[in-house]
Motif scaffolding. Structure first.
Motif, short mmCIF file in Angstrom:
data_model
loop_
_atom_site.label_atom_id
_atom_site.label_comp_id
_atom_site.label_asym_id
_atom_site.label_seq_id
_atom_site.Cartn_x
_atom_site.Cartn_y
_atom_site.Cartn_z
N LYS A 98 0.82 -1.15 0.21
CA LYS A 98 0.00 -0.10 0.11
C LYS A 98 1.04 1.24 0.06
O LYS A 98 0.42 2.34 -0.41
N LYS A 99 2.26 1.07 0.49
CA LYS A 99 3.22 2.04 0.47
C LYS A 99 4.62 1.64 0.30
O LYS A 99 4.70 0.84 0.73
N MET B 35 5.18 6.72 -0.90
CA MET B 35 4.08 6.95 -1.96
C MET B 35 3.20 6.02 -1.72
O MET B 35 3.35 4.67 -1.26
N GLU B 36 2.00 6.50 -1.80
CA GLU B 36 0.84 5.71 -1.86
C GLU B 36 0.55 4.87 -3.00
O GLU B 36 0.68 5.55 -3.94
N THR C 139 -1.89 2.47 -5.37
CA THR C 139 -3.44 1.98 -5.55
C THR C 139 -3.53 1.49 -6.98
O THR C 139 -2.89 1.80 -7.58
N LEU D 81 0.40 5.90 -8.11
CA LEU D 81 1.40 6.42 -7.01
C LEU D 81 0.88 7.67 -6.56
O LEU D 81 0.68 8.83 -7.43
N SER D 82 0.82 7.94 -5.30
CA SER D 82 0.44 9.26 -4.91
C SER D 82 1.47 9.74 -3.82
O SER D 82 2.05 8.89 -3.11
N GLN D 83 2.09 11.11 -4.02
CA GLN D 83 2.85 11.61 -2.83
C GLN D 83 2.11 12.46 -2.22
O GLN D 83 2.66 13.88 -1.99
#
Length: 99
Positions: free
Chosen positions: A8-9, A13-14, A16, A26-28
C-alpha cells in the motif's frame, strides 16, 4: 519470509490499483503537503503559471540592493527545489516541463 499482502506504500508513496482499467497509481500527496507545511506554504492556493518559450533567466533579474540580497539569503531555495525535484522524479513528471 512473511507475506505482508498487497503493498500500500513504498518510500512514502501511496500505491493504488484500479483493476477495471489495469492501472497502478502512485501518490505523494502526503509528501507534498509535508513540504508545503515545512516551507510555510500550506495555505497557498494552486495556480497555473505558464512561461513563454523564450523566457530566459538573466543577471538583470538578480537582487541589486543590500536589502534584496539579504532577503534572498534567507530563502532556502535549494531546499525547496530539491524537495520539488523529488516529487517530479518519483510521481509528478507532469510538473517537470513548463507548458
Amino acid at each position: 519470509m512473511k507475506d505482508l499482502g498487497v503493498a500500500k506504500k513504498i518510500l512514502g508513496m501511496e500505491i493504488t490499483k484500479d483493476r477495471s482499467i489495469g492501472r497502478l497509481f502512485l501518490s505523494q500527496q502526503a509528501y507534498v503537503e509535508k513540504v508545503l507545511k515545512r516551507f510555510n506554504m500550506n495555505n497557498a492556493k494552486p495556480v497555473t503559471v505558464l512561461f513563454a518559450a523564450h523566457f530566459k533567466s538573466s543577471a538583470d533579474m538578480s537582487p541589486k540592493i543590500d536589502e534584496e540580497m539579504e532577503h534572498m539569503c534567507s530563502v532556502p531555495y535549494s531546499n525547496v527545489v530539491g524537495s520539488i525535484m523529488y516529487a517530479i522524479v518519483c510521481t509528478q513528471p507532469d510538473i517537470l516541463h513548463v507548458g
